[in-house]
Design a protein around this motif. Structure first.
Motif, mmCIF file in Angstrom:
data_model
loop_
_atom_site.group_PDB
_atom_site.id
_atom_site.type_symbol
_atom_site.label_atom_id
_atom_site.label_comp_id
_atom_site.label_asym_id
_atom_site.label_seq_id
_atom_site.Cartn_x
_atom_site.Cartn_y
_atom_site.Cartn_z
ATOM 1 N N CYS A 208 31.048 12.123 -15.875
ATOM 2 C CA CYS A 208 29.613 11.997 -15.584
ATOM 3 C C CYS A 208 29.169 13.266 -14.854
ATOM 4 O O CYS A 208 29.719 13.598 -13.795
ATOM 5 C CB CYS A 208 29.375 10.766 -14.709
ATOM 6 S SG CYS A 208 27.683 10.668 -14.127
ATOM 7 N N CYS B 103 34.495 7.855 -13.396
ATOM 8 C CA CYS B 103 33.306 8.719 -13.492
ATOM 9 C C CYS B 103 33.702 10.187 -13.660
ATOM 10 O O CYS B 103 32.985 10.962 -14.287
ATOM 11 C CB CYS B 103 32.453 8.597 -12.238
ATOM 12 S SG CYS B 103 31.965 6.918 -11.866
ATOM 13 N N CYS C 197 25.081 5.255 -16.952
ATOM 14 C CA CYS C 197 25.959 5.081 -15.782
ATOM 15 C C CYS C 197 26.957 3.971 -16.120
ATOM 16 O O CYS C 197 26.551 2.921 -16.629
ATOM 17 C CB CYS C 197 25.138 4.709 -14.550
ATOM 18 S SG CYS C 197 26.163 4.237 -13.144
HETATM 19 FE FE1 SF4 Z 1 27.871 8.714 -12.772
HETATM 20 FE FE2 SF4 Z 1 27.311 6.132 -12.448
HETATM 21 FE FE3 SF4 Z 1 29.714 7.058 -11.843
HETATM 22 FE FE4 SF4 Z 1 27.651 7.705 -10.320
HETATM 23 S S1 SF4 Z 1 28.505 5.663 -10.599
HETATM 24 S S2 SF4 Z 1 29.220 9.111 -11.026
HETATM 25 S S3 SF4 Z 1 26.043 7.879 -11.869
HETATM 26 S S4 SF4 Z 1 28.790 7.005 -13.874
#
Ligand code: SF4
Length: 339
Positions: free
Chosen positions: A294, A307, A325
């Motif tokens: 991400c 992530c 997300c």
């Molecule tokens: Fe990305 Fe969601 Fe993980 Fe935050 S919680 S790093 S926005 S995937």
């Protein structure tokens, strides 16, 4: 296929950038400014695109109006004859004809209007370039549209320097309106104006939308304005849409941590509400070297191992509400009241 006015499918834009300290023959770096952008724009709505400076929102607007060429993707446009055409692939006369339907208003009314042309010539220029009309017909049309944009017709022979910032933006709006567009891309169209003038221009844009059924793509970093003008909002981070939802839903119940952080900067009308601002850790990532997984993970308070490794897809979690997300359904994020 949908019935949208505009259906943006997999839009990409990359620039080749030479490193600043590079040797003479150093290879340029590819910077992906727009990454697989897809969304629909419905007739008569206002969709706002928000995000920090450098997130790609202005590049998106410019690609949509063919101001700069996209690297890949389609912009399917529904014509008045109900045909669907890829606006980006059109060339020649057909492209010229459809370009009239999609106009753009820029942030800075001081630099977007030629100082050497009278207001009359600025407004009439696109009309004269596209249609064979008599002088009297041009005069009638310019006077009519100037009045609709809130300009005094007796000032049309003056030059832009004689006008205030708000009046100059009205000139830019009149120039866009004269082509009877179906879609106007407003790129930070009120950002350079004083707050009271901003409200007047926003009200003018809303009135014109109702009168002419115009669709707006409203690019802005100012969430208070976006809250006021939009039907839906798309949040961009590092060249991607990370959340897209109806305005009330996005403001009151954000599902992406980046949206939550942006919302925390909006003034809360409720004195009981949490007014603390979420300060994101670290710098805005470099699009030439985006983080793994991400792209928001280095700044996200909710990140996990997953992530850092897996990039989340933009997926619909409720009707009309899409989020990129992994934990959109589990996180309980803070929003702001939307009246
Ligand atoms: Fe990305 Fe969601 Fe993980 Fe935050 S919680 S790093 S926005 S995937």
């Amino acid at each position: 296929m949908t019935n949208a006015l505009l259906d943006v499918v997999g839009l990409n834009k990359a620039f080749q950038v030479k490193p600043k300290s590079a040797k003479l023959f150093a290879r340029p770096t590819r910077v992906q400014v727009l990454n697989d952008i897809s969304f629909e724009l419905y007739e008569g709505e206002t969709l706002s695109i928000v995000g920090e400076s450098g997130c790609g929102k202005t590049t998106l607007g410019r690609c949509l109006v063919k101001g700069i060429p996209a690297t890949a993707g389609q912009v399917m446009y529904r014509t008045e004859e109900d045909e669907r055409v890829d606006f980006l692939a059109l060339k020649g006369k057909e492209a010229k004809r459809l370009r009239r339907d999609i106009q753009m208003i820029f942030q800075d009314p001081y630099s977007s209007l030629s100082p050497r042309m009278s207001v009359f010539d600025i407004i009439s220029e696109p009309l004269v370039a596209n249609f064979k009309l008599s002088r009297a017909e041009v005069e009638d049309k310019v006077k009519d549209i100037a009045e609709k944009a809130g300009l005094n017709a007796s000032y049309l022979r003056r030059y832009p320097h004689a006008f205030s910032g708000g009046q100059r933006q009205r000139i830019a709006i009149a120039r866009a309106l004269i082509m009877k567009p179906r879609l106007i891309v407003c790129d930070e169209a009120v950002s350079a104006l004083d707050v009271s003038i901003q409200a007047q221009i926003i009200n003018l844009l809303k009135d014109l939308q109702e009168q002419f059924k115009i669709t707006y793509l409203f690019i802005s970093h100012d969430l208070s304005i976006v809250q006021n003008i939009s039907d839906r909002v798309a949040v961009m981070h590092l060249g991607r849409i990370v959340e897209l939802a109806p305005t009330k839903e996005l403001f009151e119940g954000p599902k992406h941590p980046y949206t939550e952080a942006l919302m925390s900067a909006v003034p809360q009308p409720d004195p009981e509400a949490d007014h603390s601002r979420i300060i994101l850790e670290g710098e805005v990532p470099n699009p030439a070297h985006p983080p793994s997984g991400c792209h928001f993970h280095p700044r996200c308070a909710y990140r996990t191992e997953k992530c850092m490794q897996q990039s989340p897809e933009l997926r619909e979690i409720a009707d009309g509400h899409s989020v990129a997300c992994h934990y959109a359904e589990q996180l309980n994020l803070r929003g702001v009241r939307h009246d």
